[in-house]
Design an enzyme around this catalytic site. Structure first.
Site, PDB file in Angstrom:
ATOM      1  N   HIS A 266       0.845  -1.198   0.000  1.00 29.40           N
ATOM      2  CA  HIS A 266       0.000   0.000   0.000  1.00 29.40           C
ATOM      3  C   HIS A 266       0.879   1.246   0.000  1.00 29.40           C
ATOM      4  O   HIS A 266       0.670   2.179   0.768  1.00 29.40           O
ATOM      5  CB  HIS A 266      -0.931  -0.006   1.218  1.00 29.40           C
ATOM      6  N   ASN A 308      -7.096  -0.475   3.094  1.00 25.97           N
ATOM      7  CA  ASN A 308      -6.555  -0.761   1.768  1.00 25.97           C
ATOM      8  C   ASN A 308      -6.689   0.448   0.855  1.00 25.97           C
ATOM      9  O   ASN A 308      -7.720   1.116   0.826  1.00 25.97           O
ATOM     10  CB  ASN A 308      -7.263  -1.965   1.162  1.00 25.97           C
TER      11      ASN A 308
END
Length: 379
Positions: A266, A308
């Protein structure tokens, strides 16, 4: 995540038992459009300029260097690692760093490559007395706080069942299952640096995971909760033994976390949006001091999201240009441009699992066939 936390079913983009990348979901159905070009395995090396106006990109493709001229503007969507690399190799970045490698300075922007953030992750693993069906897609997700006084959760936990292939590859139990935790509000910052001026030179990633003490506290609380859940009575039928980390004293468990932390993929914040001296793009995603180039990927985030990143990146749009709504690695609404003239042509070039996209009059068209689909992106 703005609430106090909890558990829920994980949202996933899956079709016919396979996870869908943004490219597969939004671009692939439109591959036969005459105003869309996809160049697989094309490495974008630098931007081209006339003064401070971007004119196109230079790419390495099929063994040669080529230049593609943009009819309107260039949109970089290469991710938080490759976008700053291309900017710096193009002469956009900290002038001291650029001059160190003999790169002519086009625009001095010291924030390029700075502020790197990611979600550092860690694994707790159990052996099961019974064989479980492999499942690398989490059925549930937990968001929780390391301290009660926090305004929102600072770590996340997901579960996974190892496949036989992965278990053998890493020397783990064939019937293993895991709880994977990660810090979702990290304070630690890193940076991306060049190691040379050649496009083939790798970047130096200084992630600085867990360098902030608050991140280490959150990581420790996360692993403790993983172990508490995994060793609970409710899951006892599925536990033969705890494989890692085991019942360690606090210093040993802290060392385990620091030694085994890994990227949750990420990566963000290396070309951030803002108005201070370290900002790289403005509110319209335009690079400061440079005409005809915008950035539309995770690098523009001032900080990593609490969760996320794919959902937020999927909503990134180029405001002020109604013909382009950008998704990471793809185009959100091709239907809106389907009836446009062929002079409004979109090109997508695969770059390290992400894509750079040009709005340009390109005549040559090479369509990606189904058997040549690009690397699927993780959420």
């Amino acid at each position: 995540m703005e609430a106090d936390g909890g558990a829920s079913v994980a949202d996933m983009r899956i079709r016919d038992g396979k996870r869908q990348s943004v490219f597969r979901a939004y671009v692939f159905p439109h591959m036969d459009q005459p105003n869309l070009t996809v160049l697989p395995h094309a490495l974008v090396t630098r931007l081209t300029f006339e003064g401070n106006r971007t004119t196109g990109v230079e790419i390495s493709y099929e063994g040669s260097t080529r230049r593609i001229r943009a009819g309107r503007e260039v949109i970089l969507s290469l991710g938080a690692i490759h976008t700053p690399k291309v900017l710096m190799q193009s002469g956009i970045g900290d002038q001291a760093e650029l001059r160190r490698f003999g790169i002519p300075v086009v625009q001095d922007l010291p924030g390029v490559g700075q502020g790197f953030q990611d979600h550092p992750a860690f694994c707790c693993l159990w052996d099961c007395s019974e064989s479980l069906p492999p499942n690398l897609v989490p059925d549930a997700v937990i968001y929780w706080k390391s301290q009660a006084g926090l305004g929102s959760p600072d770590f996340q936990i997901l579960q996974a069942v190892l496949s036989a292939g992965d278990a053998a590859k890493f020397g783990l139990p064939a019937s293993g299952w895991a709880l994977i935790g990660n810090v979702v509000q990290p304070k630690s910052r890193g940076r991306i640096r060049l190691t040379g001026s050649d496009p083939a030179d790798p970047v130096q990633i200084e992630a600085n995971y867990l360098c902030d003490p608050d991140d280490r506290k959150a990581a420790f609380a996360c692993v403790e909760l993983c172990r508490e859940i995994g060793n609970s009575g409710a899951l006892r039928p599925f536990v033969g033994r705890e494989v890692i980390p085991g019942n360690l004293e606090r210093p040993e468990l802290e060392n385990y976390i620091r030694d085994t932390a890994f990227s949750f993929w990420h990566q963000t914040s290396t070309a951030k949006m803002g108005r201070d001296e370290m900002s790289v793009v403005d509110g319209d995603l335009k690079v400061y001091g440079i005409d005809n180039v915008r950035i539309a990927d995770g690098s523009i985030m001032p900080r990593v999201t609490t969760g996320n990143t794919i959902e937020q990146l999927g909503a990134t749009d180029l405001r002020g240009n109604p013909k382009l709504e950008v998704r990471l690695g793809g185009i959100y609404s091709l239907e809106r441009i389907a009836n446009e003239s062929e002079k409004d042509h979109f090109a997508i070039m695969e770059v390290l699992g992400s894509y750079v996209r040009l709005h340009a009059p390109i005549r040559q068209r090479q369509l990606y066939q189904a058997k040549q689909t690009p690397t699927e992106q993780s959420g």
